[in-house]
Design a protein around this motif. Structure first.
Motif, PDB file in Angstrom:
ATOM      1  N   TYR A  31      46.752  30.915  47.239  1.00 25.31           N
ATOM      2  CA  TYR A  31      45.677  31.491  46.446  1.00 25.31           C
ATOM      3  C   TYR A  31      46.248  32.316  45.303  1.00 25.31           C
ATOM      4  O   TYR A  31      47.226  33.056  45.484  1.00 25.31           O
ATOM      5  N   TYR A  33      44.819  34.741  41.700  1.00 27.09           N
ATOM      6  CA  TYR A  33      43.657  35.432  41.138  1.00 27.09           C
ATOM      7  C   TYR A  33      44.000  36.039  39.786  1.00 27.09           C
ATOM      8  O   TYR A  33      45.127  36.443  39.563  1.00 27.09           O
ATOM      9  N   TYR A  35      42.399  39.264  37.563  1.00 30.96           N
ATOM     10  CA  TYR A  35      41.481  40.394  37.496  1.00 30.96           C
ATOM     11  C   TYR A  35      41.631  41.068  36.139  1.00 30.96           C
ATOM     12  O   TYR A  35      42.677  41.011  35.510  1.00 30.96           O
ATOM     13  N   LEU A  43      38.579  47.063  39.458  1.00 26.40           N
ATOM     14  CA  LEU A  43      39.109  45.702  39.380  1.00 26.40           C
ATOM     15  C   LEU A  43      37.970  44.703  39.451  1.00 26.40           C
ATOM     16  O   LEU A  43      37.173  44.730  40.389  1.00 26.40           O
ATOM     17  N   TYR A  48      39.662  32.534  40.074  1.00 23.84           N
ATOM     18  CA  TYR A  48      40.654  32.411  41.122  1.00 23.84           C
ATOM     19  C   TYR A  48      40.918  30.939  41.409  1.00 23.84           C
ATOM     20  O   TYR A  48      40.179  30.059  40.953  1.00 23.84           O
ATOM     21  N   VAL A  50      42.334  28.320  44.709  1.00 26.63           N
ATOM     22  CA  VAL A  50      42.731  28.210  46.113  1.00 26.63           C
ATOM     23  C   VAL A  50      43.787  27.126  46.316  1.00 26.63           C
ATOM     24  O   VAL A  50      44.186  26.844  47.448  1.00 26.63           O
ATOM     25  N   ALA A  99      43.553  36.336  52.318  1.00 22.77           N
ATOM     26  CA  ALA A  99      43.152  36.790  50.980  1.00 22.77           C
ATOM     27  C   ALA A  99      43.033  38.300  50.909  1.00 22.77           C
ATOM     28  O   ALA A  99      42.931  38.866  49.825  1.00 22.77           O
ATOM     29  N   GLN A 102      46.778  40.829  49.121  1.00 22.80           N
ATOM     30  CA  GLN A 102      47.106  40.282  47.806  1.00 22.80           C
ATOM     31  C   GLN A 102      48.288  41.028  47.202  1.00 22.80           C
ATOM     32  O   GLN A 102      48.390  42.248  47.310  1.00 22.80           O
TER      33      GLN A 102
ATOM     34  N   TYR B  91      36.615  42.629  52.981  1.00 20.28           N
ATOM     35  CA  TYR B  91      36.962  41.214  53.172  1.00 20.28           C
ATOM     36  C   TYR B  91      35.944  40.603  54.116  1.00 20.28           C
ATOM     37  O   TYR B  91      35.639  41.179  55.161  1.00 20.28           O
ATOM     38  N   TYR B  97      37.786  33.755  50.213  1.00 23.98           N
ATOM     39  CA  TYR B  97      38.883  33.707  49.248  1.00 23.98           C
ATOM     40  C   TYR B  97      39.085  35.022  48.527  1.00 23.98           C
ATOM     41  O   TYR B  97      40.038  35.170  47.785  1.00 23.98           O
ATOM     42  N   GLN B  98      38.173  35.939  48.718  1.00 22.93           N
ATOM     43  CA  GLN B  98      38.153  37.098  47.836  1.00 22.93           C
ATOM     44  C   GLN B  98      38.137  38.407  48.602  1.00 22.93           C
ATOM     45  O   GLN B  98      37.688  38.492  49.733  1.00 22.93           O
ATOM     46  N   LEU B  99      38.647  39.410  47.906  1.00 23.61           N
ATOM     47  CA  LEU B  99      38.459  40.800  48.296  1.00 23.61           C
ATOM     48  C   LEU B  99      37.490  41.413  47.305  1.00 23.61           C
ATOM     49  O   LEU B  99      37.525  41.079  46.132  1.00 23.61           O
ATOM     50  N   PHE B 101      36.707  44.932  45.668  1.00 26.18           N
ATOM     51  CA  PHE B 101      37.313  46.252  45.506  1.00 26.18           C
ATOM     52  C   PHE B 101      36.289  47.286  45.048  1.00 26.18           C
ATOM     53  O   PHE B 101      35.389  46.984  44.264  1.00 26.18           O
TER      54      PHE B 101
END
Lengths: 113, 111
Positions: A31, A33, A35, A43, A48, A50, A99, A102, B91, B97-99, B101
């Motif tokens: 993965y 990303y 930001y 953030l 993104y 995968v 995920a 990171q 999460y 697939y993502q966080l 924040f």
């Protein structure tokens, strides 16, 4: 083992110019990303990926495009830069299924005048 | 309303003090939570995980309260080197697939 690297570190663009930010990781992460981080906004996820050849939109994708032709690289493109895209851009990567863990690159500081 | 919210601070505390940050989340599907630390002009780095039973790592303790949908980070005996911004992240679990924040809480430890 460099981890996640980003180029360039700094860039100043004029409105309407284009550029590509490059992210590379050597951890064999699936993965990746992109930001952006702005004062008071935290953030925000732009796009993104995968896996190689696949990309998806995040929270703020407008004005950006991405490509992931190789597993280790994730490119972020600005086709026609606007002052609102002045920001610090971070790339990150993680293992599939992890995920939450990171690893971030050092960031690119972009100013659009 | 943002999914993960934090008090932006700044929290200015003297060395040796105990300081606590809270983070609230709105998505009840969030399964696990994390604290990241970001030094000034640097990238975020994972600090610690927060699970249902909480987590302690030296001077740092992270707690989760699912009923009230908040997590906390407690730092005891603050050091100058603890000065940073602390980001809370949520999460949604395996397959995600993502966080997500929070905006971060800034801590300044003063000599």
């Amino acid at each position: 083992n460099a981890g996640v690297t980003q180029t360039p570190k700094f860039r100043v663009l004029k409105t309407g110019q284009s550029m590509t930010l490059l992210c590379a990781q050597d951890m064999n992460h699936e993965y990746m990303y992109w930001y952006r981080q702005d004062p008071g906004m935290g953030l925000r996820l732009i796009h993104y990926s995968v896996g190689e050849g696949t990309t998806a939109k995040g929270e703020v994708p407008d004005g950006y495009n991405v490509s992931r032709l190789k597993k280790q690289n994730f490119l972020l493109g600005l086709e026609s830069a606007a002052p609102s895209q002045t920001s610090v851009y971070f790339c990150a990567s993680s293992y599939r299924g992890r995920a939450y863990e990171q690893y971030f690159g050092p960031g690119t500081r972009l100013t659009v005048t | 309303r943002k999914e993960v919210e934090q008090d932006p601070g700044p929290f200015n505390v003297p060395e040796g003090a105990t300081v606590a940050f809270n983070c609230t989340y709105s998505n009840s599907a969030s399964q696990s939570f994390f604290w990241y630390r970001q030094d000034c002009r640097k990238e975020p780095k994972l600090l610690m995980s927060v699970y249902s039973s909480g987590n302690e790592d030296g001077r740092f303790t992270a707690q989760l309260n699912r009923a009230s949908q908040y997590i906390s980070l407690l730092i005891r005996d603050s050091k100058l080197s603890d000065s940073a911004t602390y980001l809370c992240a949520a999460y949604s679990g395996a397959g995600s697939y993502q966080l997500t924040f929070g905006k971060g809480t800034k801590l300044s430890v003063i000599p």
